[in-house]
Design a protein around this motif. Structure first.
Motif, PDB file in Angstrom:
ATOM      1  N   ASN A   1       6.072 116.552 -44.437  1.00 40.66           N
ATOM      2  CA  ASN A   1       7.032 117.267 -45.272  1.00 40.66           C
ATOM      3  C   ASN A   1       6.689 118.754 -45.373  1.00 40.66           C
ATOM      4  O   ASN A   1       7.572 119.620 -45.323  1.00 40.66           O
ATOM      5  N   THR A   2       5.403 119.074 -45.492  1.00 40.70           N
ATOM      6  CA  THR A   2       4.960 120.476 -45.586  1.00 40.70           C
ATOM      7  C   THR A   2       5.308 121.237 -44.314  1.00 40.70           C
ATOM      8  O   THR A   2       5.782 122.380 -44.368  1.00 40.70           O
TER       9      THR A   2
ATOM     10  N   ASN B   1       9.736 113.506 -36.298  1.00 35.80           N
ATOM     11  CA  ASN B   1       9.687 113.936 -37.687  1.00 35.80           C
ATOM     12  C   ASN B   1       9.550 112.733 -38.624  1.00 35.80           C
ATOM     13  O   ASN B   1      10.247 112.607 -39.636  1.00 35.80           O
TER      14      ASN B   1
ATOM     15  N   LYS C   1       2.906 113.686 -46.658  1.00 35.33           N
ATOM     16  CA  LYS C   1       2.771 114.995 -47.303  1.00 35.33           C
ATOM     17  C   LYS C   1       2.653 116.096 -46.249  1.00 35.33           C
ATOM     18  O   LYS C   1       3.292 117.151 -46.361  1.00 35.33           O
TER      19      LYS C   1
ATOM     20  N   ALA D   1       7.687 120.509 -42.158  1.00 33.78           N
ATOM     21  CA  ALA D   1       9.147 120.630 -42.045  1.00 33.78           C
ATOM     22  C   ALA D   1       9.689 121.797 -42.867  1.00 33.78           C
ATOM     23  O   ALA D   1      10.758 122.339 -42.554  1.00 33.78           O
ATOM     24  N   LEU D   2       8.966 122.182 -43.915  1.00 34.95           N
ATOM     25  CA  LEU D   2       9.424 123.270 -44.782  1.00 34.95           C
ATOM     26  C   LEU D   2       8.886 124.638 -44.365  1.00 34.95           C
ATOM     27  O   LEU D   2       9.183 125.652 -44.991  1.00 34.95           O
ATOM     28  N   LEU D   3       8.061 124.683 -43.307  1.00 27.56           N
ATOM     29  CA  LEU D   3       7.466 125.948 -42.876  1.00 27.56           C
ATOM     30  C   LEU D   3       8.536 126.958 -42.452  1.00 27.56           C
ATOM     31  O   LEU D   3       9.534 126.602 -41.835  1.00 27.56           O
ATOM     32  N   GLN D   4       8.266 128.220 -42.802  1.00 20.84           N
ATOM     33  CA  GLN D   4       9.144 129.301 -42.364  1.00 20.84           C
ATOM     34  C   GLN D   4       8.335 130.252 -41.488  1.00 20.84           C
ATOM     35  O   GLN D   4       7.154 130.504 -41.753  1.00 20.84           O
TER      36      GLN D   4
ATOM     37  N   ALA E   1      12.048 126.723 -36.164  1.00 26.47           N
ATOM     38  CA  ALA E   1      11.707 125.679 -37.132  1.00 26.47           C
ATOM     39  C   ALA E   1      11.089 124.520 -36.366  1.00 26.47           C
ATOM     40  O   ALA E   1      11.450 124.262 -35.211  1.00 26.47           O
TER      41      ALA E   1
ATOM     42  N   THR F   1       9.041 120.380 -36.586  1.00 30.30           N
ATOM     43  CA  THR F   1       8.668 119.178 -37.321  1.00 30.30           C
ATOM     44  C   THR F   1       7.434 118.578 -36.652  1.00 30.30           C
ATOM     45  O   THR F   1       7.027 119.012 -35.568  1.00 30.30           O
TER      46      THR F   1
ATOM     47  N   ALA G   1      -1.000 123.961 -42.780  1.00 29.10           N
ATOM     48  CA  ALA G   1      -0.287 122.951 -43.567  1.00 29.10           C
ATOM     49  C   ALA G   1      -1.107 121.667 -43.680  1.00 29.10           C
ATOM     50  O   ALA G   1      -1.137 121.023 -44.734  1.00 29.10           O
TER      51      ALA G   1
END
Length: 415
Positions: free
Chosen positions: A362-363, A411, A359, A365-368, A375, A377, A322
């Motif tokens: 945020n990237t 975060n 950036k 935080a959206l990781l799966q 999850a 941060t 990321a």
């Protein structure tokens, strides 16, 4: 699979070649005359022509000269013949023939190696095709031969030089040099010594029709990596290039391993500090902006305790990806230690660096993840270098901002 056309008036030899080509896994169409060959080429796609020296209605030279009228495609030609002389080889090579094989030397292994070279699409071949290549030789025939061989093997960035002065004064740098030993103005070993000083990491292969331990030793002591004897065929030249490129790649991998982190592929702690020192020196010398970002994965111990160390490694690796996805080519990222990362942003002020950090945050935080319910941060501290500041002081300021981000809820980015 290659589409090969074989031309030979001998029915027996056509059958021999057909069996060899089919066993090598390629397609072959055999004809006995030049007119049959030209008619086939005009109608069908052909990747390679293997031809005898003489037919009932012409010879290999006339076939080669008539090829442009039959096909727009530049088809490589290999001549297989019982006759041999330096004069004949030079005449055929001057016409663009890429290989010259005696019938007495025809065997499956030879052609298998040749076809593999011609059709190879492996990682090494793709790497080779992107290399910048310089050929230095005062013989137009040799330049044409090498050009055809390299072109046939997909090399895209090749320059040709007739005199040492042209090459040395060009100001260009190449990954691979092919240098003749007998040249006007300067001898090949002197040229190689000059190239080696300028380009210590490039591959240099000497070319000469002279053999002997003394000449080879002189060439290697001048700085050449290897030597090839003229006249050479396509398979021999590409083989020598491949051997040296493979060693070059191996050396590069070792160098990369010494400066990168094994898990993430980012630069390691030692190297990122060295780069930071270099960038700080540029700030002092030129007054250009430099910012850094210190990042730390939030609650990482809890990730390890809850999901295990394998999941922890997955988180670190995903965070590293990321980070890299958010950076420019000129930026530098390293694993600072454990779950911490350090990013260097040359030519970047504090405001712009804060945007980059947001950036990344945020990237992440959206990781799966593959692991269910996992999850994460990340928190970041950003600082811009001040003129005359040491790299330790800059690191400490970014680190302080990172801990502020942790205290203020995680975060988040502080700058």
């Amino acid at each position: 699979m290659l589409q090969i056309l074989h031309v030979d008036r001998s029915e027996l030899f056509r059958k021999v070649m057909q069996e060899i080509i089919l066993r090598c896994g390629h397609s072959v169409h055999s004809v006995a005359t030049k007119q049959e060959a030209l008619a086939y080429i005009a109608q069908q796609s052909v990747d390679l022509i293997i031809t005898a020296m003489e037919f009932k209605d012409g010879d290999a030279e006339s076939l080669i000269l008539d090829l442009p009228q039959a096909s727009k495609k530049d088809i490589p030609v290999v001549v297989v013949t019982s006759n041999d002389s330096l004069e004949l080889r030079e005449r055929l090579f001057s016409l663009g023939v890429v290989d010259y094989i005696l019938k007495s030397e025809v065997n499956e292994e030879h052609f298998k190696h040749f076809f593999t070279t011609l059709s190879a699409e492996d990682e090494l071949s793709r790497f080779m095709r992107d290399m910048r290549v310089a050929i230095l030789d005062d013989s137009p025939i040799i330049l044409k031969v090498v050009h055809r061989i390299l072109e046939m093997n997909g090399f895209q960035f090749v320059d040709f030089y007739v005199t040492p002065r042209e090459l040395l004064e060009s100001g260009k740098a190449y990954d691979l040099y092919l240098v003749d030993m007998v040249l006007p103005e300067l001898t090949g070993d002197k040229v190689i010594m000059d190239i080696r000083v300028r380009q210590p990491n490039s591959i240099i292969i000497g070319m000469s029709q002279f053999t002997g331990e003394k000449s080879i030793a002189t060439l290697l002591m001048a700085g050449a990596d290897d030597y090839i004897h003229k006249p050479f065929d396509a398979a021999s030249l590409i083989s020598r290039i491949k051997i040296n490129v493979r060693s070059y790649q191996y050396k590069k991998r070792l160098e990369l391993m010494a400066v990168t982190d094994g898990l993430t592929g980012l630069y390691n702690h030692r190297f990122i500090f060295e780069r930071l020192e270099e960038e700080i020196a540029k700030v002092a010398r030129y007054g250009r902006p430099l910012s850094i970002i210190m990042l730390d994965i939030d609650n990482f111990k809890q990730v390890n305790d809850t999901f295990g160390h394998r999941a922890g490694d997955e988180v670190i690796l995903s965070a590293a990806h990321a980070i890299m996805a958010s950076l420019r080519k000129t930026d530098v990222a390293g694993r600072y230690g454990g779950e911490e990362f350090l990013v260097l942003l040359p030519e970047t002020d504090l405001k712009a660096a804060h945007i980059v950090a947001e950036k990344i945050r945020n990237t992440v935080a959206l990781l799966q993840f593959k692991t269910k319910d996992l999850a994460v941060t990340i928190s970041a501290g950003v600082a811009e270098a001040e003129k005359g500041e040491s790299f330790e002081a800059l690191i400490n300021r970014a680190d302080a901002k990172l801990y502020t981000a942790k205290r203020n809820g995680k975060n988040r980015v502080e700058s």
